[in-house]
Design an enzyme around this catalytic site. Sequence first.
Site, PDB file in Angstrom:
ATOM      1  N   SER A 126       7.613   0.109 -13.073  1.00  0.00           N
ATOM      2  CA  SER A 126       8.545  -0.605 -11.353  1.00  0.00           C
ATOM      3  C   SER A 126       9.163  -1.780 -11.075  1.00  0.00           C
ATOM      4  CB  SER A 126       7.177  -0.451 -10.349  1.00  0.00           C
ATOM      5  OG  SER A 126       7.707  -1.019  -9.395  1.00  0.00           O
ATOM      6  N   TYR A 150      -0.763  -3.450  -6.108  1.00  0.00           N
ATOM      7  CA  TYR A 150       0.308  -2.716  -6.736  1.00  0.00           C
ATOM      8  C   TYR A 150       0.634  -2.937  -7.630  1.00  0.00           C
ATOM      9  CZ  TYR A 150       3.336   1.307  -8.196  1.00  0.00           C
ATOM     10  OH  TYR A 150       4.087   2.349  -8.693  1.00  0.00           O
ATOM     11  N   LYS A 154       0.715  -3.125 -12.308  1.00  0.00           N
ATOM     12  CA  LYS A 154       1.534  -2.629 -12.854  1.00  0.00           C
ATOM     13  C   LYS A 154       1.884  -4.230 -14.068  1.00  0.00           C
ATOM     14  CE  LYS A 154       2.047   0.870 -11.546  1.00  0.00           C
ATOM     15  NZ  LYS A 154       1.874   2.264 -13.082  1.00  0.00           N
TER      16      LYS A 154
END
Length: 336
Positions: A126, A150, A154
Site C-alpha cells: 500500500s 495497519y 505492510k
Amino acid sequence: MADTILLTGGAGYIGSHTYVELVAAGYDVVILDNFSNSRPEVIDRLEVISGAPVTVYTGDVLDPAVLERVFVERNIAAVIHFAALKAVGESAEKPIEYIQTNVSGLVNLLAAMKKHGVHRLVFSSSATVYGEPETLPIPEDAPRSYTNTYGFTKLVCEQTLEQVAASDPRWAFGTLRYFNPAGAHDTGLIGEDPNDIPNNLMPYIAKVATGELERLSVFGNDYETPDGTGVRDYIHVVDLARGHVQSVRALIESGESHTVNLGTGKGYSVLEMLKSYESACGHELAYSIAPRRAGDVAASFADPSKAHAILGFQAERDLDDMCRTSWNWVSRLKNT
Ligand code: NAD
Ligand code: UFG
C-alpha cells in the site's frame, strides 16, 4: 498447460476483480478465502462473469493444514496474496489480530510455498508504506515509514519479503503498492461492499448516493491543496487487477523481483470526487466540513513510471469510469 495461480483473499474487493482478469488472460485460478470480509455469493458472480466453475478452498491463511491441502492438491505456479485485515482505525484497537493475520499470515504462506517449491508471490502492499510523503509524485525509492498499525504490518511484510529474497535467488516477489482503489466491474456483479459504515471515501460517497447515509463529512478543508481538501490517487479496480496479471506474468517469465507503485499519477480532491459522483448518479450529494482526520496526509499520488517501464502497466480508466461503475454496482446491490 496454463499456469495455476493461487489467490488468497480472492473473494475480496481487489481479489475478485483480479480473478476475472487472470481467467481472461488464460490462467487457471484457485481461491483461498475465509470469507471474513466477503460474501460467498461473490463466487457465484465470478462463475457468471467467467462462464466457468470457480475452484475455492474455504479456509484461513493462519491454518497450515488448509495451505498444505491447497499445495498438495493443486500444482501452483505462483501466489497472489490479498488476504489481510485492512481497516486503519480498527488496527489501532486490535494490533495483535492485525499483526497475526497480516504478518503471520504471510509467513505461514511463505513456509508452505518453500515446502512445496513455489517461489513466486505477488504481495498487496500500500501507499501507506510512504507515511507522510516528502516528494510528490511519490517514487518507489521514497523513504518508508508508518503512522498506524495497519501500515506497520505492510512495512514488516515488505521487509520480510526482502529478507527471504536475499536468502535464496529462487524467490521472486512482486510488491505492488496500491494507491486508492475505486470503482467496480462493468457488469455490476462485483464491487466493494463494506459491512460497516465505510472508512474510505468512495464507498462512503456511494452510500450517500444510495441514501443509506445522509451526508459526507469532508475531513478538513484547510490543507495546502488547491481546494483545501485531501488529494489522493484513485485507480480503477479493473486497472489495478490488470496490474496483478502483468506482475505475476513478469515473475513467472523473468524470475526477477519488482516493487512498483500502482496508481494513475493524478490526484483528485475530496470535493472533486464528490462532484464527479454527482454527475454519475444524477443528483446532488449532501456534505459538511468536519475536522481533519487524525493521521491523514494532505496529498498522496504516485509516480507510476516504474510500473510502466517494468510491467508495461498503465491505468486506462478515468474518474468518470470509477464513479459510473461504482454507481452501477451500488444501485444494483440496493435493489437485490
Ligand atoms: P477485502 O477485505 O475486500 O479482501 C480481503 C479478502 O481476504 C476478503 O475476502 C477476506 O474474507 C479475506 N481474508 C481476510 N483474512 C483472511 C484470512 N486470515 N484467511 C483467508 N482469507 C482472509 O480487501 P481488499 O480491498 O480487496 O484488499 C486486498 C489487499 O489489498 C489487502 O491485503 C489490503 O491490505 C491491500 N490494500 C487494499 C487497499 C484498499 O484501499 N482497498 C489499498 C492498499 C492495499
Ligand atoms: N475522506 C473524507 N471523508 C470520509 C472519508 C475520507 O473526507 O468520510 C477523505 C480523507 O480525509 C482523504 C480522502 O478522503 O483525504 C481519502 O480517504 P480514504 O480513507 O478513502 O483513503 P486514504 O488515502 O486516507 O487511505 C487509504 C487506505 C489506507 C491506506 C492509506 C494510505 O484506505 O488503507 O490509503 O495509503 F493506509
